[in-house]
Scaffold this active site. Structure first.
Site, PDB file in Angstrom:
ATOM      1  N   SER A  18     -12.529  -5.785   1.627  1.00  0.00           N
ATOM      2  CA  SER A  18     -13.554  -5.180   0.757  1.00  0.00           C
ATOM      3  C   SER A  18     -14.964  -5.567   1.220  1.00  0.00           C
ATOM      4  CB  SER A  18     -13.341  -5.579  -0.712  1.00  0.00           C
ATOM      5  OG  SER A  18     -12.065  -5.200  -1.166  1.00  0.00           O
ATOM      6  N   TYR A  56       0.863  -1.188   0.000  1.00  0.00           N
ATOM      7  CA  TYR A  56       0.000   0.000   0.000  1.00  0.00           C
ATOM      8  C   TYR A  56       0.900   1.239   0.000  1.00  0.00           C
ATOM      9  CZ  TYR A  56      -3.547  -3.444   1.450  1.00  0.00           C
ATOM     10  OH  TYR A  56      -4.379  -4.547   1.544  1.00  0.00           O
TER      11      TYR A  56
HETATM   12  N1  LIG Z   1      -5.656  -8.723   1.323  1.00  0.00           N
HETATM   13  C1  LIG Z   1      -5.969  -8.127   0.205  1.00  0.00           C
HETATM   14  O1  LIG Z   1      -5.592  -8.541  -0.880  1.00  0.00           O
HETATM   15  C2  LIG Z   1      -6.802  -6.875   0.244  1.00  0.00           C
HETATM   16  C3  LIG Z   1      -7.404  -6.384  -0.923  1.00  0.00           C
HETATM   17  C4  LIG Z   1      -8.194  -5.241  -0.836  1.00  0.00           C
HETATM   18  C5  LIG Z   1      -8.362  -4.599   0.388  1.00  0.00           C
HETATM   19  N2  LIG Z   1      -7.743  -5.106   1.510  1.00  0.00           N
HETATM   20  C6  LIG Z   1      -7.922  -4.474   2.829  1.00  0.00           C
HETATM   21  O2  LIG Z   1      -9.319  -4.339   3.092  1.00  0.00           O
HETATM   22  C7  LIG Z   1      -9.617  -2.984   3.401  1.00  0.00           C
HETATM   23  C8  LIG Z   1     -11.016  -2.640   2.936  1.00  0.00           C
HETATM   24  O3  LIG Z   1     -11.213  -3.000   1.589  1.00  0.00           O
HETATM   25  P1  LIG Z   1     -11.486  -1.967   0.419  1.00  0.00           P
HETATM   26  O4  LIG Z   1     -10.974  -0.617   0.787  1.00  0.00           O
HETATM   27  O5  LIG Z   1     -11.020  -2.622  -0.826  1.00  0.00           O
HETATM   28  O6  LIG Z   1     -13.063  -1.933   0.275  1.00  0.00           O
HETATM   29  P2  LIG Z   1     -14.328  -1.537   1.154  1.00  0.00           P
HETATM   30  O7  LIG Z   1     -13.953  -1.289   2.561  1.00  0.00           O
HETATM   31  O8  LIG Z   1     -15.331  -2.555   0.815  1.00  0.00           O
HETATM   32  O9  LIG Z   1     -14.774  -0.171   0.452  1.00  0.00           O
HETATM   33  C9  LIG Z   1     -13.976   0.964   0.415  1.00  0.00           C
HETATM   34  C10 LIG Z   1     -14.608   1.926  -0.562  1.00  0.00           C
HETATM   35  O10 LIG Z   1     -15.904   2.268  -0.122  1.00  0.00           O
HETATM   36  C11 LIG Z   1     -16.033   3.655   0.090  1.00  0.00           C
HETATM   37  N3  LIG Z   1     -16.789   3.801   1.332  1.00  0.00           N
HETATM   38  C12 LIG Z   1     -16.424   3.399   2.569  1.00  0.00           C
HETATM   39  N4  LIG Z   1     -17.400   3.624   3.461  1.00  0.00           N
HETATM   40  C13 LIG Z   1     -18.407   4.184   2.777  1.00  0.00           C
HETATM   41  C14 LIG Z   1     -19.696   4.645   3.140  1.00  0.00           C
HETATM   42  N5  LIG Z   1     -20.136   4.561   4.392  1.00  0.00           N
HETATM   43  N6  LIG Z   1     -20.482   5.185   2.165  1.00  0.00           N
HETATM   44  C15 LIG Z   1     -20.049   5.268   0.887  1.00  0.00           C
HETATM   45  N7  LIG Z   1     -18.838   4.836   0.475  1.00  0.00           N
HETATM   46  C16 LIG Z   1     -18.025   4.300   1.415  1.00  0.00           C
HETATM   47  C17 LIG Z   1     -14.629   4.193   0.166  1.00  0.00           C
HETATM   48  O11 LIG Z   1     -14.550   5.481  -0.387  1.00  0.00           O
HETATM   49  P3  LIG Z   1     -14.166   6.785   0.502  1.00  0.00           P
HETATM   50  O12 LIG Z   1     -12.747   6.624   0.900  1.00  0.00           O
HETATM   51  O13 LIG Z   1     -14.405   7.886  -0.471  1.00  0.00           O
HETATM   52  O14 LIG Z   1     -15.125   6.769   1.649  1.00  0.00           O
HETATM   53  C18 LIG Z   1     -13.852   3.218  -0.713  1.00  0.00           C
HETATM   54  O15 LIG Z   1     -13.942   3.602  -2.065  1.00  0.00           O
HETATM   55  C19 LIG Z   1      -8.505  -2.198   2.698  1.00  0.00           C
HETATM   56  O16 LIG Z   1      -8.338  -0.933   3.260  1.00  0.00           O
HETATM   57  C20 LIG Z   1      -7.308  -3.089   2.913  1.00  0.00           C
HETATM   58  O17 LIG Z   1      -6.773  -2.851   4.201  1.00  0.00           O
HETATM   59  C21 LIG Z   1      -6.991  -6.231   1.440  1.00  0.00           C
END
Ligand SMILES: NC(=O)c1ccc[n+]([C@@H]2O[C@H](COP(=O)([O-])OP(=O)(O)OC[C@H]3O[C@@H](n4cnc5c(N)ncnc54)[C@H](OP(=O)(O)O)[C@@H]3O)[C@@H](O)[C@H]2O)c1
Length: 327
Positions: free
Chosen positions: A202, A57
């Site tokens: 996610s 990241y």
């Molecule tokens: N191990 C892996 O391969 C892997 C892969 C992907 C992710 N991850 C981890 O999982 C964490 C979370 O996953 P993710 O970030 O991919 O997806 P997520 O948490 O499902 O969604 C994040 C997205 O949703 C938006 N969002 C968040 N809360 C919201 C709300 N209440 N209303 C509207 N939009 C909202 C965010 O935008 P804004 O910032 O504009 O709010 C961002 O674009 C990551 O931060 C990372 O640490 C791990």
């Protein structure tokens, strides 16, 4: 916020963690440092004790943010980070060779301003390195006190079993949400059998389940969702049935769609701890509110019946990343 045990590992975390990725990587330009630190610290103030980062990241940038934000409360939080890519860039291919794992561990300790990593995940299984060697290297790091627990991410059944036989896996971090339910087939039963915790990444379907995104949404040119088939305009249009469903349940429950998506995950198993991410303070509070929502068995049965009738369109990863899907 309540605490959950990640399987039988003894690792206890806040039931909702905070995913820090989007502050530095993946979804457009990085958030400026001051605002990013403020969001992380606010997550802690609101009861979050489980923070997720990775070397990739921002090639250590995200770990440095966490270090700056949380070093003063280091003993009160659980920090998870990940190794497994060449040069700390997911576009440079995999590398989980023992010397590379050790190098990442040393960098992570420095960036995080700590002398131990609570949970050290292999980010993706590396077909060139036997998983026993990976588990063995983390086992050595645990013996040295530099790491407390071993985790895997997007690993398949065989890899998890083989690794677990060498060094018990405390947690698996893989994608799981109403938008991606594949782990229900083989992975969740395996984790239950082995006593491994599950950390869904996610959990908001990369934002899709929140209802704040539709076919007209334009992503920044650096946003990975531009190349994810599931996020093409056509597929966002085709998949809006799931947003309609989550929005309907949210209205019935007097909650927001994001809160429904998180409450649904929390209801699946008591050893699941999702890690939603946001760059926005207001959304952070909203998401944490999902932990206060309890869906009844009847609600869950109704939701799952509706989900079973929705066929989602589009692969979750593009071909260039397809090789990184769990084996
Ligand atoms: N191990 C892996 O391969 C892997 C892969 C992907 C992710 N991850 C981890 O999982 C964490 C979370 O996953 P993710 O970030 O991919 O997806 P997520 O948490 O499902 O969604 C994040 C997205 O949703 C938006 N969002 C968040 N809360 C919201 C709300 N209440 N209303 C509207 N939009 C909202 C965010 O935008 P804004 O910032 O504009 O709010 C961002 O674009 C990551 O931060 C990372 O640490 C791990």
């Amino acid at each position: 916020m309540k605490t959950r045990q990640l399987g039988t590992s003894g690792l206890a975390v806040s039931e909702l963690g905070f995913g820090c990725m989007g502050l530095s990587h993946g979804y457009g330009p990085a958030t400026n440092e001051k605002d990013a630190i403020a969001v992380i610290q606010k997550a802690y103030e609101l009861g979050t004790t489980f923070f997720d980062t990775a070397e990739v990241y921002g090639q250590g940038a995200n770990e440095q943010l966490l270090g700056k934000a949380l070093h003063h409360v280091r003993d009160k939080v659980i920090i998870a980070t990940k190794f497994g890519f060449q040069n700390g860039r997911n576009t440079d291919g995999l590398n989980s060779r023992p010397e590379r794992i050790r190098q990442v561990a040393e960098n992570s300790l420095r960036y995080l301003q700590t002398d131990y990593i609570d949970l050290f995940y292999q980010h993706r299984v590396d077909p060139d390195v036997p998983v026993e060697d990976v588990a063995g290297t983390v086992k050595d790091l645990i013996a040295e006190g530099k790491v407390k627990h071993f985790g895997m991410s997007e690993a398949g059944v065989q890899s998890i079993r083989r690794a677990h036989a060498v060094q018990p896996v405390a947690a698996l971090q893989s994608e799981y949400s109403m938008f991606w339910r594949e782990p229900e087939n083989e992975i969740i039963p395996l984790l239950q059998e082995l006593g491994i915790g599950f950390v869904p990444f996610s959990p908001l379907g990369k934002g899709f389940l929140t209802g704040k995104m539709n076919a007209n949404t334009e992503f920044d040119k650096t946003d990975w969702r531009n190349v994810m088939p599931r996020f093409s305009k056509e597929n966002r249009e085709a998949n809006k049935t799931i947003v309609d469903l989550v929005t309907k349940i949210a209205t019935e429950q007097n909650a927001t769609p994001a809160q429904i998506a998180l409450a649904w995950l929390l209801a699946q198993k008591p050893w699941i701890a999702p890690i939603p991410g946001t760059t926005k303070m207001s959304r952070l509070e909203e998401n944490i509110g999902g932990a206060d929502l309890t869906l009844s068995d009847d609600d869950l049965a109704e939701i799952n019946k509706a989900l079973d009738n929705i066929t989602l369109q589009g692969e979750r990863y593009p071909a260039i990343l397809a090789g990184l899907q769990g084996k």
